[in-house]
Write a protein that holds these residues in place. Sequence first.
Motif, PDB file in Angstrom:
ATOM      1  N   GLY A 239       0.921  -1.228  -0.023  1.00 31.30           N
ATOM      2  CA  GLY A 239      -0.031   0.170   0.074  1.00 31.30           C
ATOM      3  C   GLY A 239       0.826   1.236   0.005  1.00 31.30           C
ATOM      4  N   GLN A 240       2.091   1.221  -0.232  1.00 33.36           N
ATOM      5  CA  GLN A 240       2.867   2.432  -0.263  1.00 33.36           C
ATOM      6  C   GLN A 240       2.911   3.122  -1.615  1.00 33.36           C
ATOM      7  OE1 GLN A 240       6.626   0.261   0.820  1.00 33.36           O
ATOM      8  NE2 GLN A 240       6.455   1.242   2.780  1.00 33.36           N
ATOM      9  N   GLU A 241       2.826   4.418  -1.768  1.00 33.95           N
ATOM     10  CA  GLU A 241       2.806   5.124  -3.025  1.00 33.95           C
ATOM     11  C   GLU A 241       4.099   4.977  -3.653  1.00 33.95           C
ATOM     12  OE1 GLU A 241       2.677   9.510  -4.189  1.00 33.95           O
ATOM     13  OE2 GLU A 241       0.595   9.010  -3.497  1.00 33.95           O
ATOM     14  N   LEU A 242       4.127   4.411  -5.023  1.00 31.27           N
ATOM     15  CA  LEU A 242       5.375   4.185  -5.610  1.00 31.27           C
ATOM     16  C   LEU A 242       5.448   5.408  -6.835  1.00 31.27           C
ATOM     17  CD1 LEU A 242       5.597   0.380  -6.061  1.00 31.27           C
ATOM     18  CD2 LEU A 242       6.677   1.687  -4.624  1.00 31.27           C
ATOM     19  N   ALA A 243       4.394   5.693  -7.216  1.00 36.66           N
ATOM     20  CA  ALA A 243       4.284   6.775  -8.263  1.00 36.66           C
ATOM     21  C   ALA A 243       3.149   7.367  -8.290  1.00 36.66           C
ATOM     22  CB  ALA A 243       4.506   6.052  -9.607  1.00 36.66           C
ATOM     23  N   GLY A 269     -12.584  12.818 -19.744  1.00 34.40           N
ATOM     24  CA  GLY A 269     -12.683  14.127 -19.492  1.00 34.40           C
ATOM     25  C   GLY A 269     -11.838  14.823 -20.588  1.00 34.40           C
ATOM     26  N   LEU A 270     -10.796  13.965 -20.801  1.00 35.85           N
ATOM     27  CA  LEU A 270      -9.896  14.529 -21.802  1.00 35.85           C
ATOM     28  C   LEU A 270     -10.089  14.135 -23.179  1.00 35.85           C
ATOM     29  CD1 LEU A 270      -6.391  14.018 -19.604  1.00 35.85           C
ATOM     30  CD2 LEU A 270      -7.497  16.225 -20.254  1.00 35.85           C
ATOM     31  N   GLY A 271     -10.817  13.053 -23.123  1.00 36.46           N
ATOM     32  CA  GLY A 271     -11.015  12.200 -24.510  1.00 36.46           C
ATOM     33  C   GLY A 271      -9.629  11.696 -24.962  1.00 36.46           C
ATOM     34  N   ALA A 272      -8.948  10.930 -24.001  1.00 37.74           N
ATOM     35  CA  ALA A 272      -7.486  10.590 -24.238  1.00 37.74           C
ATOM     36  C   ALA A 272      -7.333   9.009 -23.725  1.00 37.74           C
ATOM     37  CB  ALA A 272      -6.479  11.529 -23.721  1.00 37.74           C
ATOM     38  N   LEU A 273      -6.543   8.270 -24.346  1.00 36.11           N
ATOM     39  CA  LEU A 273      -5.868   7.345 -23.445  1.00 36.11           C
ATOM     40  C   LEU A 273      -4.276   7.453 -23.413  1.00 36.11           C
ATOM     41  CD1 LEU A 273      -7.882   5.187 -26.319  1.00 36.11           C
ATOM     42  CD2 LEU A 273      -7.835   4.815 -23.873  1.00 36.11           C
ATOM     43  N   VAL A 274      -4.002   7.142 -22.245  1.00 34.43           N
ATOM     44  CA  VAL A 274      -2.593   7.549 -21.788  1.00 34.43           C
ATOM     45  C   VAL A 274      -2.069   6.158 -21.276  1.00 34.43           C
ATOM     46  CG1 VAL A 274      -1.118   8.813 -20.562  1.00 34.43           C
ATOM     47  CG2 VAL A 274      -3.269   9.723 -21.200  1.00 34.43           C
ATOM     48  N   ALA A 275      -0.637   5.827 -21.896  1.00 40.53           N
ATOM     49  CA  ALA A 275      -0.012   4.615 -21.682  1.00 40.53           C
ATOM     50  C   ALA A 275       1.231   5.165 -20.760  1.00 40.53           C
ATOM     51  CB  ALA A 275       0.399   3.873 -22.882  1.00 40.53           C
ATOM     52  N   LEU A 276       1.272   4.414 -19.482  1.00 45.47           N
ATOM     53  CA  LEU A 276       2.506   4.610 -18.628  1.00 45.47           C
ATOM     54  C   LEU A 276       3.274   3.536 -18.448  1.00 45.47           C
ATOM     55  CD1 LEU A 276       0.195   6.899 -15.716  1.00 45.47           C
ATOM     56  CD2 LEU A 276       1.830   7.850 -17.638  1.00 45.47           C
ATOM     57  N   PRO A 277       4.511   3.781 -18.409  1.00 47.67           N
ATOM     58  CA  PRO A 277       5.329   2.504 -17.853  1.00 47.67           C
ATOM     59  C   PRO A 277       4.783   1.711 -16.581  1.00 47.67           C
ATOM     60  CG  PRO A 277       6.689   4.524 -17.792  1.00 47.67           C
ATOM     61  CD  PRO A 277       5.192   4.802 -18.256  1.00 47.67           C
ATOM     62  N   CYS A 278       4.750   0.350 -16.511  1.00 45.85           N
ATOM     63  CA  CYS A 278       4.344  -0.402 -15.227  1.00 45.85           C
ATOM     64  C   CYS A 278       5.551  -0.107 -14.403  1.00 45.85           C
ATOM     65  CB  CYS A 278       4.256  -1.696 -15.542  1.00 45.85           C
ATOM     66  SG  CYS A 278       2.945  -2.396 -16.413  1.00 45.85           S
ATOM     67  N   SER A 279       6.748   0.311 -14.434  1.00 46.04           N
ATOM     68  CA  SER A 279       7.853   0.468 -13.555  1.00 46.04           C
ATOM     69  C   SER A 279       8.047   1.875 -13.140  1.00 46.04           C
ATOM     70  CB  SER A 279       8.937   0.168 -14.352  1.00 46.04           C
ATOM     71  OG  SER A 279       9.412   0.809 -15.515  1.00 46.04           O
ATOM     72  N   LEU A 280       7.218   2.685 -13.457  1.00 43.76           N
ATOM     73  CA  LEU A 280       7.153   4.254 -13.252  1.00 43.76           C
ATOM     74  C   LEU A 280       7.447   4.315 -11.615  1.00 43.76           C
ATOM     75  CD1 LEU A 280       6.879   7.092 -14.374  1.00 43.76           C
ATOM     76  CD2 LEU A 280       4.527   7.016 -14.040  1.00 43.76           C
ATOM     77  N   THR A 281       8.038   5.440 -11.340  1.00 40.76           N
ATOM     78  CA  THR A 281       8.205   5.785  -9.959  1.00 40.76           C
ATOM     79  C   THR A 281       8.272   7.324  -9.949  1.00 40.76           C
ATOM     80  OG1 THR A 281      10.533   5.636  -9.955  1.00 40.76           O
ATOM     81  CG2 THR A 281       9.568   3.748  -9.107  1.00 40.76           C
ATOM     82  N   GLY A 282       7.954   7.913  -8.650  1.00 44.23           N
ATOM     83  CA  GLY A 282       8.304   9.202  -8.314  1.00 44.23           C
ATOM     84  C   GLY A 282       7.055  10.191  -8.612  1.00 44.23           C
ATOM     85  N   SER A 283       6.745  11.359  -8.252  1.00 49.75           N
ATOM     86  CA  SER A 283       5.659  12.059  -8.572  1.00 49.75           C
ATOM     87  C   SER A 283       5.910  12.966  -9.421  1.00 49.75           C
ATOM     88  CB  SER A 283       5.478  13.038  -7.160  1.00 49.75           C
ATOM     89  OG  SER A 283       4.541  13.668  -7.353  1.00 49.75           O
ATOM     90  N   HIS A 284       4.800  13.138 -10.534  1.00 47.08           N
ATOM     91  CA  HIS A 284       4.868  13.866 -11.609  1.00 47.08           C
ATOM     92  C   HIS A 284       3.353  14.621 -11.762  1.00 47.08           C
ATOM     93  CE1 HIS A 284       8.055  11.157 -12.731  1.00 47.08           C
ATOM     94  NE2 HIS A 284       7.437  10.307 -12.271  1.00 47.08           N
ATOM     95  N   ALA A 285       3.571  16.096 -11.942  1.00 45.88           N
ATOM     96  CA  ALA A 285       2.418  16.591 -12.096  1.00 45.88           C
ATOM     97  C   ALA A 285       1.583  16.561 -13.259  1.00 45.88           C
ATOM     98  CB  ALA A 285       2.854  18.209 -11.956  1.00 45.88           C
TER      99      ALA A 285
END
Length: 355
Positions: A239-243, A269-285
């Motif tokens: 349950g820890q936030e990784l990204a 809301g955006l009318g979009a599909l966004v692919a993110l890497p499974c290994s993503l870490t960190g905080s991103h605005a």
Amino acid sequence: YKEKPMINKIFLILGIVAALVMVACDDSGDDGNHTPPHPETSVWVADQPDKEVVIVDGEGNFVRTVGESGTFSKPNAFEVKEDNGEVWVCDYYTNRIRRCDADGNIIASTPPMSSHVVLRATGISLNATTGECWVSDRGNNRVVRLKPDMSVVAVVTGLSYPRSVSVTADRGDVWVADEGNDAVVRVIGSIQGEVTIGSAEAARYDGLAKPWVVKSEATGGAWAASQEDGKVVRLSPTGQELASVGGFEKPTDIAVHNDAGYVVVADAGLGALVALPCSLTGSHAGYDAVAIFTSEAAADPEDVFVEPATGDIYVADMSADAIIVLDTTGKEVSRLKGFSGPAAVAVWKKTGGER
């Protein structure tokens, strides 16, 4: 029987005409442009305005309607059992969960509405090993564990409007988007009988307001999204936030493809599909800097399904009245049309054996 020369001539002429028509219509030759049909692909579509579940093939050709008229009222979620093509269907207004075989025949169902085994269910998730199904029983503020015959194994109470569930592949635990409690909770999958969330909880994350959807990943962690916060988070098994990724408006669904190494977020809301890497870490605005790809092929993506073998992405677009198919780079490859308002989609490819 006596021979009838005139009738025989008529049938002969009709046969020749039919043969000529078939030859004229046959474009199976290798002309470089022909796309072969996909009869071995079953695409299940929850067409909500028509209150029905429809199966089409990979080219969008109608195969059949599941059940009879009035069987469904607001079908809103599917789960596919990959080894045999069974599909579980969640129906919000009839308060029933139905299990269907690969051909679309209903083979099991929870009892009628009066029994309230589930009430206003919004999500389902299968345990691929046991064949059991977890249900987010939103109307009863609980999650329910069902056997394939629809008998109840366990009930977890103490939740508040649970919106989504997702079983983990590692231990069969289940992640729950507990919307009313502003929490994402991991529940021990082996529990039986009626228990409270306090005694069934294995992990908890309190960093999202009104979490809308949760999807587990191969490691036992999960991805979750909040429309209230406009962000998506990746969680560890504890349950820890990784990204954390912001910039979203109305994330409606998440699909995880562990083999390809990405998750797809559908944002109506955006009318979009966004692919993110499974290994993503960190905080991103925002997601622009970390996205593998962004597609605006769908105007109102309500549900997204990633086909396990190919990685093809199927999107239920309510506004376009279509299922939009994207490849692994986010490029649109086809549109399956003829629907009134698809709210959910699931795919099973019959060829290739077990996966």
